[in-house]
Design a protein around this motif. Structure first.
Motif, short mmCIF file in Angstrom:
data_model
loop_
_atom_site.label_atom_id
_atom_site.label_comp_id
_atom_site.label_asym_id
_atom_site.label_seq_id
_atom_site.Cartn_x
_atom_site.Cartn_y
_atom_site.Cartn_z
N MET A 92 -1.77 36.62 64.75
CA MET A 92 -0.41 36.95 64.32
C MET A 92 -0.32 38.46 64.06
SD MET A 92 1.76 35.35 61.16
CE MET A 92 3.53 35.43 61.18
N ALA A 93 0.69 39.09 64.62
CA ALA A 93 0.84 40.53 64.47
C ALA A 93 1.10 40.90 63.02
CB ALA A 93 1.98 41.03 65.35
N ALA A 94 0.58 42.06 62.61
CA ALA A 94 0.80 42.53 61.24
C ALA A 94 2.27 42.85 61.04
CB ALA A 94 -0.05 43.76 60.97
N LYS A 95 2.74 42.60 59.85
CA LYS A 95 4.13 42.89 59.51
C LYS A 95 4.32 44.41 59.45
CE LYS A 95 7.59 41.81 55.98
NZ LYS A 95 7.81 41.17 54.66
N PRO A 96 5.31 44.97 60.16
CA PRO A 96 5.52 46.42 60.12
C PRO A 96 5.79 46.91 58.70
CG PRO A 96 6.82 45.39 61.87
CD PRO A 96 6.27 44.29 61.03
N SER A 97 5.29 48.14 58.41
CA SER A 97 5.46 48.67 57.06
C SER A 97 6.91 49.09 56.79
CB SER A 97 4.52 49.85 56.83
OG SER A 97 4.78 50.87 57.79
N TYR A 98 7.67 49.39 57.84
CA TYR A 98 9.09 49.69 57.69
C TYR A 98 9.89 48.40 57.87
CZ TYR A 98 9.37 54.81 57.47
OH TYR A 98 9.32 56.12 57.06
N GLN A 99 10.83 48.16 56.96
CA GLN A 99 11.66 46.98 57.02
C GLN A 99 13.14 47.37 57.04
OE1 GLN A 99 10.23 43.73 57.23
NE2 GLN A 99 8.53 45.11 57.66
N LEU A 100 13.97 46.43 57.46
CA LEU A 100 15.42 46.65 57.50
C LEU A 100 16.02 46.20 56.17
CD1 LEU A 100 17.59 47.59 59.58
CD2 LEU A 100 18.03 45.17 60.01
N PHE A 101 16.73 47.12 55.51
CA PHE A 101 17.35 46.84 54.21
C PHE A 101 18.87 46.82 54.36
CE2 PHE A 101 13.20 48.47 53.17
CZ PHE A 101 12.83 47.78 52.01
N ASP A 102 19.47 45.85 53.73
CA ASP A 102 20.93 45.73 53.65
C ASP A 102 21.37 46.51 52.42
OD1 ASP A 102 23.57 44.96 53.65
OD2 ASP A 102 23.18 42.83 53.93
N ILE A 103 22.12 47.61 52.61
CA ILE A 103 22.48 48.47 51.48
C ILE A 103 24.00 48.65 51.40
CG2 ILE A 103 20.28 49.69 51.43
CD1 ILE A 103 21.63 51.98 52.97
N THR A 104 24.46 48.91 50.18
CA THR A 104 25.88 49.10 49.90
C THR A 104 26.05 50.39 49.10
OG1 THR A 104 26.26 46.71 49.84
CG2 THR A 104 27.94 48.11 48.84
N LEU A 105 27.06 51.16 49.46
CA LEU A 105 27.32 52.41 48.75
C LEU A 105 27.81 52.12 47.34
CD1 LEU A 105 27.49 55.49 48.74
CD2 LEU A 105 29.79 55.30 49.69
N ALA A 106 27.09 52.66 46.35
CA ALA A 106 27.48 52.48 44.95
C ALA A 106 28.33 53.66 44.46
CB ALA A 106 26.24 52.34 44.07
N ARG A 107 27.95 54.88 44.84
CA ARG A 107 28.73 56.04 44.41
C ARG A 107 28.38 57.25 45.28
NH1 ARG A 107 24.97 54.81 40.61
NH2 ARG A 107 23.36 56.38 40.14
N ARG A 108 29.25 58.22 45.27
CA ARG A 108 29.03 59.47 45.98
C ARG A 108 29.16 60.63 45.00
NH1 ARG A 108 32.88 60.30 50.81
NH2 ARG A 108 32.31 62.48 50.55
N THR A 109 28.30 61.64 45.18
CA THR A 109 28.28 62.79 44.30
C THR A 109 28.27 64.06 45.13
OG1 THR A 109 26.96 61.52 42.72
CG2 THR A 109 27.03 63.91 42.41
N GLN A 110 29.22 64.94 44.90
CA GLN A 110 29.26 66.20 45.62
C GLN A 110 28.22 67.14 45.03
OE1 GLN A 110 31.66 66.23 48.15
NE2 GLN A 110 30.68 68.05 49.01
N VAL A 111 27.15 67.42 45.79
CA VAL A 111 26.07 68.27 45.31
C VAL A 111 26.43 69.73 45.44
CG1 VAL A 111 23.64 68.88 45.66
CG2 VAL A 111 24.37 66.51 45.89
N SER A 112 27.03 70.09 46.56
CA SER A 112 27.48 71.46 46.81
C SER A 112 28.61 71.38 47.81
CB SER A 112 26.33 72.32 47.34
OG SER A 112 25.99 71.94 48.65
N ALA A 113 29.10 72.55 48.25
CA ALA A 113 30.23 72.55 49.18
C ALA A 113 29.95 71.76 50.45
CB ALA A 113 30.59 73.99 49.52
N SER A 114 28.71 71.82 50.95
CA SER A 114 28.37 71.20 52.24
C SER A 114 27.49 69.98 52.13
CB SER A 114 27.67 72.23 53.14
OG SER A 114 28.44 73.39 53.30
N LEU A 115 27.10 69.61 50.91
CA LEU A 115 26.13 68.54 50.75
C LEU A 115 26.67 67.49 49.79
CD1 LEU A 115 23.19 68.24 51.91
CD2 LEU A 115 22.38 68.89 49.65
N VAL A 116 26.59 66.22 50.21
CA VAL A 116 27.02 65.12 49.36
C VAL A 116 25.89 64.11 49.23
CG1 VAL A 116 28.07 63.82 51.26
CG2 VAL A 116 28.85 63.41 48.94
#
Length: 313
Positions: free
Chosen positions: A1-25
């Motif tokens: 049986m093949a080893a389980k890949p170390s990277y997995q697919l995650f189901d994610i939802t945006l909780a909040r956004r924060t403006q870090v600078s003029a060009s970066l969020v």
């Protein structure tokens, strides 16, 4: 049986956004399995998947289940019309105890699936992310920040796309066994993109809007040339006199190919350079360090985080 890949697919939802600078969020995501996510270095790479045109991510998640966690196989198996766009980002911060992960985006207009999503994103929006799974044993992958334990001099060079990774690196410098002298050069679009960061390094911000007709990466090269690196490299055991400008291997480099050149050094290496920027910019910076300053190539990690000709984030 093949080893389980170390990277997995995650189901994610945006909780909040924060403006870090003029060009970066900063986008903070949560999800049922984010508590199992792992990050191994401040430049930990992940992929985000963006549904376009009212599309859904459900087909990706459903096929991933059938393919025994082979997320990439699931992604490639989708018909073109159902395959979401994928882009690579860096984990800015991970709080597994709160099931939260932060990813920062550069805002550069409505010119690609990621930037379109970032412009319109609201809490509750759903994405998919591939990231390391803390529950999977195996090699730790997806990062290049690997400073030698005995390093005495560190140079960090980044444009705005690599700023989240570089900022994370600055936050970890106090964890190094020794206290190397660290210098960081950051090029950003605007003067109001400067942000407060740990003072563990001599930090120089370079804003393109402060210069007329300034090309991307030009300020980084100017600032790098202002540092008297040849003298430093000699003191650390390098040999600038052996460097050949325009050496054959550099001249024959395929500039159309992706640039990803990790350093190959041991823990006794005294100098470590970490460069991440637009591909041609990163290539020019590396060539300068190696060919003109005489820094051994194995001391330099240089990465093309994006390509100007394909700037469609």
């Amino acid at each position: 049986m093949a080893a389980k890949p170390s990277y997995q697919l995650f189901d994610i939802t945006l909780a909040r956004r924060t403006q870090v600078s003029a060009s970066l969020v900063r986008f903070t995501f949560t999800g049922p399995d984010v508590g199992h996510m792992a990050t191994y270095a401040p430049d930990q790479r992940v992929k985000l998947f963006f549904p376009e045109g009212g599309g859904s991510l459900d087909p990706l998640f459903e096929i991933a289940k059938l393919e025994e966690h082979d997320w990439y196989g699931a992604y490639r198996a989708l018909p073109d019309a159902q395959r979401p766009s994928a882009r690579t980002y860096t984990i800015r911060a991970l709080r597994p105890e709160k099931a939260e992960v932060d990813v920062e985006f550069v805002l550069h207009g409505d010119n690609g699936p990621a930037s379109r999503w970032a412009m319109r994103a609201r809490p509750g929006d759903r994405l998919a992310m591939t990231a390391p799974d803390a529950n999977v044993e195996g090699p730790k992958l997806g990062y290049e920040w690997k400073p030698p334990k005995g390093v005495r001099r560190i140079l960090i060079i980044a444009d705005e796309t690599a700023l989240p990774a570089a900022a994370g690196i600055l936050e970890t410098l106090d964890d190094l066994p020794l206290k190397p002298r660290v210098e960081a050069l950051f090029e950003v679009p605007r003067t109001d993109d400067v942000q407060p960061l740990p003072q563990a390094a001599k930090l120089r911000w370079l804003a393109r809007d402060a210069e007329s007709s300034c090309q991307h990466g030009e300020l980084l090269m100017r600032a790098l040339r202002d540092i008297d690196l040849q003298k430093e490299i000699v003191a650390l055991g390098g040999n600038p006199s052996s460097a050949t400008k325009g050496s054959e291997d550099e001249q024959n480099e395929d500039e159309s190919a992706p640039l990803w050149e990790p350093a190959t050094l041991d823990d006794s290496a005294p100098f470590y350079a970490w460069i991440a920027a637009e591909t041609k910019v990163a290539m020019k910076l590396r060539r300068y360090l190696v060919n003109e300053c005489g820094l051994p190539k194995q001391y330099v990690t240089s990465m093309g985080y994006w390509r100007k000709e394909k700037a469609n984030g």
